[in-house]
Design a protein around this motif. Sequence first.
Motif, PDB file in Angstrom:
ATOM      1  N   PRO A 135       0.811  -1.224   0.000  1.00 28.33           N
ATOM      2  CA  PRO A 135       0.000   0.000   0.000  1.00 28.33           C
ATOM      3  C   PRO A 135       0.842   1.271   0.000  1.00 28.33           C
ATOM      4  N   ARG A 136       1.959   1.247   0.718  1.00 31.90           N
ATOM      5  CA  ARG A 136       2.815   2.432   0.776  1.00 31.90           C
ATOM      6  C   ARG A 136       3.427   2.724  -0.591  1.00 31.90           C
ATOM      7  N   LEU A 137       3.845   1.680  -1.286  1.00 29.84           N
ATOM      8  CA  LEU A 137       4.390   1.860  -2.633  1.00 29.84           C
ATOM      9  C   LEU A 137       3.312   2.346  -3.596  1.00 29.84           C
ATOM     10  N   ALA A 138       2.107   1.808  -3.436  1.00 31.81           N
ATOM     11  CA  ALA A 138       1.014   2.219  -4.331  1.00 31.81           C
ATOM     12  C   ALA A 138       0.679   3.692  -4.136  1.00 31.81           C
ATOM     13  N   ARG A 142       4.089   5.454  -9.408  1.00 31.74           N
ATOM     14  CA  ARG A 142       5.190   4.839 -10.138  1.00 31.74           C
ATOM     15  C   ARG A 142       6.167   5.861 -10.709  1.00 31.74           C
ATOM     16  N   ALA A 143       5.785   7.120 -10.776  1.00 31.70           N
ATOM     17  CA  ALA A 143       6.666   8.122 -11.368  1.00 31.70           C
ATOM     18  C   ALA A 143       7.910   8.305 -10.508  1.00 31.70           C
ATOM     19  N   ASP A 144       8.998   8.767 -11.117  1.00 37.37           N
ATOM     20  CA  ASP A 144      10.209   8.987 -10.351  1.00 37.37           C
ATOM     21  C   ASP A 144      10.013  10.173  -9.418  1.00 37.37           C
ATOM     22  N   LEU A 145      10.597  10.077  -8.249  1.00 37.42           N
ATOM     23  CA  LEU A 145      10.407  11.105  -7.230  1.00 37.42           C
ATOM     24  C   LEU A 145      11.643  11.180  -6.351  1.00 37.42           C
ATOM     25  N   ALA A 146      11.711  12.240  -5.572  1.00 34.73           N
ATOM     26  CA  ALA A 146      12.807  12.419  -4.631  1.00 34.73           C
ATOM     27  C   ALA A 146      12.387  11.888  -3.266  1.00 34.73           C
ATOM     28  N   LEU A 147      13.332  11.303  -2.560  1.00 35.91           N
ATOM     29  CA  LEU A 147      13.031  10.752  -1.244  1.00 35.91           C
ATOM     30  C   LEU A 147      12.532  11.835  -0.298  1.00 35.91           C
ATOM     31  N   ASP A 148      13.034  13.053  -0.455  1.00 33.61           N
ATOM     32  CA  ASP A 148      12.618  14.147   0.437  1.00 33.61           C
ATOM     33  C   ASP A 148      11.124  14.428   0.317  1.00 33.61           C
ATOM     34  N   ASP A 149      10.537  14.082  -0.845  1.00 37.34           N
ATOM     35  CA  ASP A 149       9.100  14.283  -1.022  1.00 37.34           C
ATOM     36  C   ASP A 149       8.283  13.112  -0.475  1.00 37.34           C
ATOM     37  N   PRO A 151       9.439  10.771   2.378  1.00 35.88           N
ATOM     38  CA  PRO A 151      10.339  10.164   3.381  1.00 35.88           C
ATOM     39  C   PRO A 151       9.751   8.913   4.028  1.00 35.88           C
ATOM     40  N   ALA A 152       8.425   8.726   3.921  1.00 38.83           N
ATOM     41  CA  ALA A 152       7.823   7.519   4.500  1.00 38.83           C
ATOM     42  C   ALA A 152       8.352   6.252   3.837  1.00 38.83           C
ATOM     43  N   LEU A 153       8.945   6.380   2.632  1.00 42.43           N
ATOM     44  CA  LEU A 153       9.514   5.205   1.959  1.00 42.43           C
ATOM     45  C   LEU A 153      10.675   4.609   2.748  1.00 42.43           C
ATOM     46  N   LEU A 154      11.247   5.371   3.653  1.00 45.85           N
ATOM     47  CA  LEU A 154      12.307   4.831   4.504  1.00 45.85           C
ATOM     48  C   LEU A 154      11.772   3.725   5.413  1.00 45.85           C
ATOM     49  N   GLY A 155      10.457   3.686   5.604  1.00 45.40           N
ATOM     50  CA  GLY A 155       9.856   2.662   6.462  1.00 45.40           C
ATOM     51  C   GLY A 155       9.636   1.341   5.777  1.00 45.40           C
ATOM     52  N   LEU A 156       9.958   1.230   4.480  1.00 44.06           N
ATOM     53  CA  LEU A 156       9.862  -0.063   3.802  1.00 44.06           C
ATOM     54  C   LEU A 156      10.849  -1.042   4.421  1.00 44.06           C
ATOM     55  N   ALA A 157      10.554  -2.316   4.328  1.00 45.70           N
ATOM     56  CA  ALA A 157      11.459  -3.332   4.867  1.00 45.70           C
ATOM     57  C   ALA A 157      12.862  -3.097   4.324  1.00 45.70           C
ATOM     58  N   ASP A 238      21.205  17.592   6.426  1.00 45.36           N
ATOM     59  CA  ASP A 238      20.604  18.791   5.840  1.00 45.36           C
ATOM     60  C   ASP A 238      19.265  18.504   5.163  1.00 45.36           C
ATOM     61  N   ARG A 239      18.608  17.412   5.562  1.00 45.00           N
ATOM     62  CA  ARG A 239      17.339  17.046   4.930  1.00 45.00           C
ATOM     63  C   ARG A 239      16.305  16.823   6.036  1.00 45.00           C
ATOM     64  N   PRO A 240      15.637  17.876   6.468  1.00 45.65           N
ATOM     65  CA  PRO A 240      14.760  17.800   7.656  1.00 45.65           C
ATOM     66  C   PRO A 240      13.710  16.702   7.591  1.00 45.65           C
ATOM     67  N   ALA A 241      13.012  16.563   6.466  1.00 44.87           N
ATOM     68  CA  ALA A 241      11.944  15.561   6.380  1.00 44.87           C
ATOM     69  C   ALA A 241      12.509  14.155   6.485  1.00 44.87           C
ATOM     70  N   VAL A 242      13.628  13.931   5.791  1.00 45.73           N
ATOM     71  CA  VAL A 242      14.267  12.615   5.818  1.00 45.73           C
ATOM     72  C   VAL A 242      14.819  12.319   7.210  1.00 45.73           C
ATOM     73  N   ARG A 243      15.420  13.343   7.812  1.00 48.22           N
ATOM     74  CA  ARG A 243      15.998  13.146   9.143  1.00 48.22           C
ATOM     75  C   ARG A 243      14.917  12.798  10.165  1.00 48.22           C
ATOM     76  N   GLY A 244      13.766  13.452  10.077  1.00 45.47           N
ATOM     77  CA  GLY A 244      12.682  13.149  11.007  1.00 45.47           C
ATOM     78  C   GLY A 244      12.172  11.733  10.855  1.00 45.47           C
ATOM     79  N   ALA A 245      12.036  11.281   9.593  1.00 44.77           N
ATOM     80  CA  ALA A 245      11.579   9.912   9.358  1.00 44.77           C
ATOM     81  C   ALA A 245      12.599   8.901   9.859  1.00 44.77           C
ATOM     82  N   LEU A 246      13.899   9.183   9.651  1.00 46.63           N
ATOM     83  CA  LEU A 246      14.946   8.280  10.132  1.00 46.63           C
ATOM     84  C   LEU A 246      14.962   8.220  11.655  1.00 46.63           C
ATOM     85  N   TYR A 247      14.762   9.362  12.290  1.00 45.68           N
ATOM     86  CA  TYR A 247      14.748   9.390  13.755  1.00 45.68           C
ATOM     87  C   TYR A 247      13.615   8.511  14.292  1.00 45.68           C
TER      88      TYR A 247
END
Length: 738
Positions: A135-138, A142-149, A151-157, A238-247
């Motif tokens: 569901p998260r991938l859906a 499918r279009a290419d995107l930046a991780l900063d847009d 960041p929830a993709l960091l939660g994939l296995a 230097d990537r606030p959204a990504v850093r928050g998701a990683l934390y």
Amino acid sequence: MSETPDLSVVVHGPNVQDHLPALLDSLASHPLPGTEVIVAAVGDWAREAAERHTPAFTVVPLPDGARDSAARSAGAARATGRWLHFVHAKDGLPPGAPRTVAEHTAGLPGTVDVLLLDHVRSTWRAAGLPSPDGPRLARAGRADLALDDRPALLGLAPLLGNRAVRAGFWRTHERLLTTDDEPFAALVALLLADRVACLPHPAYEERRLRPESLPPVTPEQRYALVDRYETLLGLAADRPAVRGALYDLMVRDCLRTFARAGMPDDVAREFFRRASSAVRRLRPEEHRSPAGLEGVRRSLLADGAYRKYRALQAANHGRRGVRSAVRTGRRLAGNRLRTLQYRRALARPVDPHLAVFSAYWARGVACNPAAIAAKLAELAPSIHPVWVVTAANAALLPPGTDHVVPGTRRYWEVLARAKYLVNNVNFPDAVVKRPGTVHLQTHHGTPLKRMGLDQLPYPAAARGLDFPALLERVDRWDFSVSANGHTTRMWQRAYPSRHVSLDHGYPRNDVYYTAGAAEVRAVRERLGIPPGRRAILYAPTHRDYEAGWTPRLDLAALAADLGEETVLLVRAHYFYDGASAPSAPLAGLRRTGRLIDVSSYEPVEELCLAADALVTDYSSIMFDYANLDRPIVVHADDWETYRTTRGVYFDLMAEAPGPVARSQAELTEILTTDAWHDERAAKARTAFRRRFCEYDDGRAAERVVRRVFLGEDERTLPPVLPVEERTPAPSPEEATAS
């Protein structure tokens, strides 16, 4: 295939629990233009599996012990595809996955570095379980995107297998991506990618091995989880959204590891301290903790409140424990007296000079345990053996055998106090594995039919089996005895645990190299086989798919066709129907000595010594008898049914130890001509012996006793004699002539 493949599938690692062949077979069954397969095979077992698929696959052999990171790098170095998909040798690929990945990557713009894939999960219990990632991938599209847009993709296995990477991207960042910490590499790939794309289609199968079959996790590996996130958060400074998701990921993983890993208290305290420090130091500005119980847990971690956190856990466990006690109270009540006796015995010290032996569900002194006990008396007489034997079989024990009857007070006392517990099956579920005790599983055969967890897909074989309970019993094993490399590997996949394989041979087979002409003549005299007669041992196996026994041969007709010079030794009650008497023809054959019922004769090894030849179907006796280098004939009238319903590890029809009969007429033809012992039969037997009599050389019991009971180093044990240098016991014909 095009000059430059679109996709390189890089299979890497050792053949863990024999999962690699299925993966390679699936890839080979659906070859795909534009896709290449590179197999970075770690160890001989993986290399042998991979080389069956050359030249279709490129095989890169690596030595045993090579790390996953080294295998990935070696495979990637040989890959020529535009995209790389790393597949661990223990895992799998759903049908059509390479095609799906190849077609999707072919349409991606050159700015995309990583393609994220959905996956399924498999365990020993179930296969193809959906992951929560789909569901998260859906939602990401499918279009290419930046991780900063996103960041929830960091939660994939965090798997390398659920992401394909552009080959140029991999080589640019290989130094950071080459690590044995796969979750770290998977997350780094996302953090370094300029753009990513998503494919919400299962294109990988993660096989989760039983933790009990893997090496124990060290304290340093636990602490490394915190270090992993410190490094990752540094990459996202230097990537606030990504850093928050990683934390959030770091806090979640630290809490889960602390709660579920079962760490010793000193390790848990240090882990909690390090995690608490990281949570405080690395917290992003304006970060908010969630409400509810999860927020309470996070606050306790951030405050370093170890005791309060443990108290919270204890309160939750207590509530669950009350409910569990209500459910199990009735079951435990019936066993209260036994449990009390056993617990009292468990409180007493372990006796280092006490060994408990059992064979075939307490049938008596037999099989590998008997051979080990005999050698133990010779090499370590200070260790006292006690046999577990049913009351009905106790009268058949050799004089002077110390024994206990299951369920008695002394039975539970010796099980509680013995340092050594030896069995060719399993001790009861209630037996506790005490610290300092040694459980030795000797087994009682080489597996043709599927065993252990490998029976799960076969209802006829799995009927009535409690697999979780089986695995709890398996986890008690310290050592597992094996007669050949095939058996070692099959036990690894059928009984996944941390036991040490003793590749020393089956002790019960020592007699096939130590017995002389006098022993062979003596057992034939005990059985009543006249001198000069050919004795054929007929020993079929059990059929799981049959409710009762179905005769496979007309023994009276077979005996008549073979003539008066042949004696049939029948290892089963095939001529009885309940309590009824044998038929008139069979009774007559028994009176004349041309058919001898040896179903209750022990030990079976003596029957093998007495026989000029063996006729069997799928019984493991063929592997033991092959040590004697005497003729073996396989009667396989229901091979297809047996293979389909019971499951087998190899095609016996293609790798039989001698001629194969598919009917009684064919069996008669073989036994009344030279086919049973001609050159072709001898050639098949030689190949069979090399594979399945690998470690049996007459000194197996000595090696086991020295290794397990005397604690000698593996390297100092008597080496296994090569098959071609061994001298088996003389055949009956040779024994008569000497």
